[in-house]
Each structure stands twice: as structure tokens, then as C-alpha cells.
Design an enzyme around this catalytic site. Structure first.
Site, PDB file in Angstrom:
ATOM      1  N   ASN A   6       0.860  -1.189   0.000  1.00  0.00           N
ATOM      2  CA  ASN A   6       0.000   0.000   0.000  1.00  0.00           C
ATOM      3  C   ASN A   6       0.901   1.246   0.000  1.00  0.00           C
ATOM      4  OD1 ASN A   6      -1.417   2.248   1.069  1.00  0.00           O
ATOM      5  ND2 ASN A   6      -3.065   0.893   1.724  1.00  0.00           N
ATOM      6  N   HIS A   9       1.051   6.126   1.798  1.00  0.00           N
ATOM      7  CA  HIS A   9       1.885   7.007   2.621  1.00  0.00           C
ATOM      8  C   HIS A   9       3.002   7.673   1.824  1.00  0.00           C
ATOM      9  CE1 HIS A   9      -0.146   6.471   6.422  1.00  0.00           C
ATOM     10  NE2 HIS A   9      -0.433   5.267   5.973  1.00  0.00           N
ATOM     11  N   HIS A  42      -5.632   3.682  -1.825  1.00  0.00           N
ATOM     12  CA  HIS A  42      -6.954   4.028  -1.302  1.00  0.00           C
ATOM     13  C   HIS A  42      -7.337   5.392  -1.857  1.00  0.00           C
ATOM     14  CE1 HIS A  42      -9.663   4.331   2.551  1.00  0.00           C
ATOM     15  NE2 HIS A  42     -10.316   4.613   1.448  1.00  0.00           N
ATOM     16  N   ARG A  44      -9.443   8.039  -1.420  1.00  0.00           N
ATOM     17  CA  ARG A  44     -10.377   8.573  -0.414  1.00  0.00           C
ATOM     18  C   ARG A  44     -11.258   9.658  -1.005  1.00  0.00           C
ATOM     19  NH1 ARG A  44     -10.482   8.092   5.060  1.00  0.00           N
ATOM     20  NH2 ARG A  44      -9.178   6.416   5.829  1.00  0.00           N
ATOM     21  N   ARG A  48      -7.043  12.764   0.133  1.00  0.00           N
ATOM     22  CA  ARG A  48      -5.990  13.325   0.991  1.00  0.00           C
ATOM     23  C   ARG A  48      -4.600  12.761   0.690  1.00  0.00           C
ATOM     24  NH1 ARG A  48      -7.233  10.271   6.686  1.00  0.00           N
ATOM     25  NH2 ARG A  48      -9.295  11.122   6.402  1.00  0.00           N
ATOM     26  N   GLU A  69      -8.664   0.467  -2.929  1.00  0.00           N
ATOM     27  CA  GLU A  69      -9.618   0.556  -1.831  1.00  0.00           C
ATOM     28  C   GLU A  69     -10.517   1.753  -2.067  1.00  0.00           C
ATOM     29  OE1 GLU A  69      -7.415   1.003   1.724  1.00  0.00           O
ATOM     30  OE2 GLU A  69      -6.153  -0.710   1.295  1.00  0.00           O
ATOM     31  N   THR A  98      -8.467   3.626   8.123  1.00  0.00           N
ATOM     32  CA  THR A  98      -9.742   2.901   8.092  1.00  0.00           C
ATOM     33  C   THR A  98      -9.996   2.148   9.397  1.00  0.00           C
ATOM     34  OG1 THR A  98      -9.187   2.553   5.777  1.00  0.00           O
ATOM     35  CG2 THR A  98     -11.141   1.415   6.610  1.00  0.00           C
ATOM     36  N   GLU A 148     -11.063  -9.159   2.615  1.00  0.00           N
ATOM     37  CA  GLU A 148      -9.830  -8.802   3.318  1.00  0.00           C
ATOM     38  C   GLU A 148     -10.187  -8.674   4.793  1.00  0.00           C
ATOM     39  OE1 GLU A 148      -7.344  -5.769   1.641  1.00  0.00           O
ATOM     40  OE2 GLU A 148      -6.368  -5.388   3.567  1.00  0.00           O
ATOM     41  N   HIS A 212      -3.902  -4.383   7.733  1.00  0.00           N
ATOM     42  CA  HIS A 212      -4.067  -3.206   8.591  1.00  0.00           C
ATOM     43  C   HIS A 212      -3.206  -3.342   9.839  1.00  0.00           C
ATOM     44  CE1 HIS A 212      -5.641   0.442  10.286  1.00  0.00           C
ATOM     45  NE2 HIS A 212      -6.184   0.678   9.117  1.00  0.00           N
TER      46      HIS A 212
HETATM   47  N1  PXP Z   1      -5.832  -2.933   3.794  1.00  0.00           N
HETATM   48  C1  PXP Z   1      -6.830  -2.023   3.874  1.00  0.00           C
HETATM   49  C2  PXP Z   1      -8.186  -2.421   3.395  1.00  0.00           C
HETATM   50  C3  PXP Z   1      -6.574  -0.724   4.385  1.00  0.00           C
HETATM   51  O1  PXP Z   1      -7.577   0.170   4.469  1.00  0.00           O
HETATM   52  C4  PXP Z   1      -5.262  -0.378   4.753  1.00  0.00           C
HETATM   53  C5  PXP Z   1      -4.975   1.012   5.219  1.00  0.00           C
HETATM   54  O2  PXP Z   1      -5.180   1.915   4.182  1.00  0.00           O
HETATM   55  C6  PXP Z   1      -4.268  -1.355   4.628  1.00  0.00           C
HETATM   56  C7  PXP Z   1      -4.579  -2.624   4.170  1.00  0.00           C
HETATM   57  C8  PXP Z   1      -2.844  -1.070   4.981  1.00  0.00           C
HETATM   58  O3  PXP Z   1      -2.754  -0.779   6.339  1.00  0.00           O
HETATM   59  P1  PXP Z   1      -1.365  -0.294   6.950  1.00  0.00           P
HETATM   60  O4  PXP Z   1      -1.017   0.973   6.268  1.00  0.00           O
HETATM   61  O5  PXP Z   1      -1.683  -0.151   8.397  1.00  0.00           O
HETATM   62  O6  PXP Z   1      -0.364  -1.384   6.672  1.00  0.00           O
END
Ligand code: PXP
Length: 261
Positions: A6, A9, A42, A44, A48, A69, A98, A148, A212
Site C-alpha cells: 500500500n 503514505h 486508497h 479517499r 488526501r 480501496e 480505516t 480482506e 491493517h
Molecule cells: N488494507 C486495507 C483495506 C486498508 O484500508 C489499509 C490502510 O489503508 C491497509 C490494508 C494497509 O494498512 P497499513 O497501512 O496499516 O499497513
């Protein structure tokens, strides 16, 4: 085990200055070259981090599958972009990340209709849900291809037990009052819930991902559950990349989750 990286960030860093640096598309290529199997982003409602411009470039150019996402509010944008897969997530404007899984029961008709729309556009659909049988069952009945499982609670308990989190301002409040013994019981119970939900989902023919809050300390525990086929991990990889570089951070996580069994 497949690793979805992901990169939200990295987009957070870009959004901090709005000058196109760092380029999130470059992150896609570096992840792909370092054994990531999928890119997760994601989109959003408030854009953001990942915005439409980058989402379009990523879907058009990624050499590996893109899992997007999205909440109901961003479905129209996702239908236009046509990523490999859409993962429906709940979204609140005020949240940092989330919180919790999708309320499949409360919004079943809407979830089902949204799944149909996505599948008509040949987009595979996953639902981000809490690890319980009822949610898995509804996901299957709603027509999802995959689920998921939300590992946020598992990660919070882990951090309270084995980290210093309980003694910082960032502690998950409901865990602060628990003794070490109770936290250990909670952790065992949460892992068992995740395992049971994963097994049930596989029995129903669903693909099973989880994610997550997973990091270099706790991911092995979830990666060793044989019914889970994919982990989506973001924050910890990008955080580590500040010290090691993104390529090394992705590779290290990939090796860790793929060698967990
Ligand atoms: N999976 C989903 C569905 C999420 O919403 C997120 C956070 O955006 C992640 C995975 C990744 O989470 P993390 O950044 O805490 O590893």
C-alpha cells in the site's frame, strides 16, 4: 503468499508539498522490482493522499495488479479507472485510517448493488470486513470474489503487549486497562477469530486477504495462517523506507511474509 504494498503514505509525502515529489508511480515500479505482487491504493473521498491523477497513471502503467480501496462515494471514479480489483472499505472523513470493517449487514442491498456494478465493469471485488463468520457469509452472498480481514485489533493488542504503545498517547483506549495476562488472552482469541474467518471464507470459495497495522514484528503471525493468501501492508513499509530505502523495505517484508510458513 502474495504481498500487496500500500503506497498511500508515499502519496502523503507528495501531498505535503504538492510539487510531484516523491513520484508515486516510481514507487509502483520499485515495489514490483522488489517482489511485491500487487499495489494497493486508497482513493479517499477527500483525496488526501492518492488523487485521481496518480490513480490513473498507476492503473495505466503498473506492471502488477492494482487493488483500489474505495468507499461507496468513490465508486464512480473507480469504475472509470478500472483497476484489477476494488476493495470496498468503510470511510469516515475524520478518521486517521480505516477504522473497522465494512458494515455488510447494515448496508447489504447497497453492497450487493455496488458489487454488481463493479463486476459488470470486470473489476474483481473484495470486501474489507471484521474477522467474523457472519460478515464472511454476507460477503459471499453479496457476490464478492474475495474478502480482506481487518487485522487492526490484532495489531493493537500486539503493540500493547510487545511494544511500548500502552504507555504512549497513541494507545488503543480499550486495551490500556487490561493486564498482560488479559492482553495475552485477547491476542489468542483475536488470532483464532482471524483463522476461523479465513477458513470459513475459503470453504465458501472466497479468496482471502488480510491487512491493517501489520509490521515487521507482527506480520509473521498472520502470514503463517495457511488460508490467508495475501497481505496488504503499507504504513510500516513506508516508515521503514525512511531508514533503509523503499526497495530494501519492500524486499524485506516480501521475504518475511513469504517465508512465514
Ligand atoms: N488494507 C486495507 C483495506 C486498508 O484500508 C489499509 C490502510 O489503508 C491497509 C490494508 C494497509 O494498512 P497499513 O497501512 O496499516 O499497513
Amino acid at each position: 503468499m502474495r504481498l500487496g504494498v500500500n503506497i498511500d503514505h508515499i502519496a502523503v509525502l507528495k501531498a505535503a508539498r504538492k510539487i510531484g515529489d516523491p513520484d508515486v508511480l516510481q514507487a509502483v515500479f520499485v515495489a514490483a522490482q522488489n517482489d511485491a505482487d500487487q499495489i494497493t491504493i486508497h482513493l479517499r473521498e477527500d483525496r488526501r493522499h492518492i488523487d485521481d491523477y496518480d490513480a490513473k497513471r498507476i492503473v495505466a502503467n503498473s506492471p502488477i495488479a492494482v487493488n483500489m480501496e474505495c468507499a461507496f462515494e468513490t465508486i464512480d471514479a473507480v469504475l472509470k479507472l478500472r483497476p484489477f480489483r476494488a476493495t470496498l472499505v468503510p470511510e469516515k472523513r475524520e478518521e486517521v485510517t480505516t477504522e473497522g470493517g465494512l458494515d455488510v449487514e447494515g448496508g447489504f442491498a447497497r453492497v450487493k448493488r455496488t458489487i454488481e456494478r463493479l463486476k459488470e465493469a470486470e473489476i474483481a471485488v473484495s470486501l474489507f470486513i471484521e474477522p467474523n463468520k457472519a460478515a464472511v457469509d454476507l460477503a459471499q452472498r453479496g457476490g464478492a470474489d474475495a474478502i480482506e480481514l481487518h487485522t487492526g485489533r490484532f495489531s493493537n493488542i500486539w503493540a500493547a503487549l510487545y511494544g511500548n504503545l500502552a504507555r504512549t498517547p497513541y494507545a488503543a483506549n480499550d486495551l490500556v486497562a487490561l493486564s498482560v495476562e488479559d492482553l495475552q488472552k485477547e491476542l489468542v482469541a483475536e488470532i483464532s477469530k482471524i483463522k476461523k474467518a479465513a477458513l470459513f471464507a475459503r470453504e465458501l470459495g472466497l479468496q482471502v486477504a488480510a491487512g491493517h497495522g501489520l509490521n515487521y514484528h507482527n506480520a509473521r503471525e498472520i502470514a503463517s495462517i495457511k488460508e490467508i493468501e495475501e497481505l496488504n501492508i503499507g504504513q510500516s513499509i513506508v516508515a521503514r523506507s525512511v531508514w533503509t530505502g523503499f526497495a530494501a523495505a519492500v524486499r524485506e517484508m516480501s521475504e518475511l511474509v513469504k517465508n512465514a510458513r
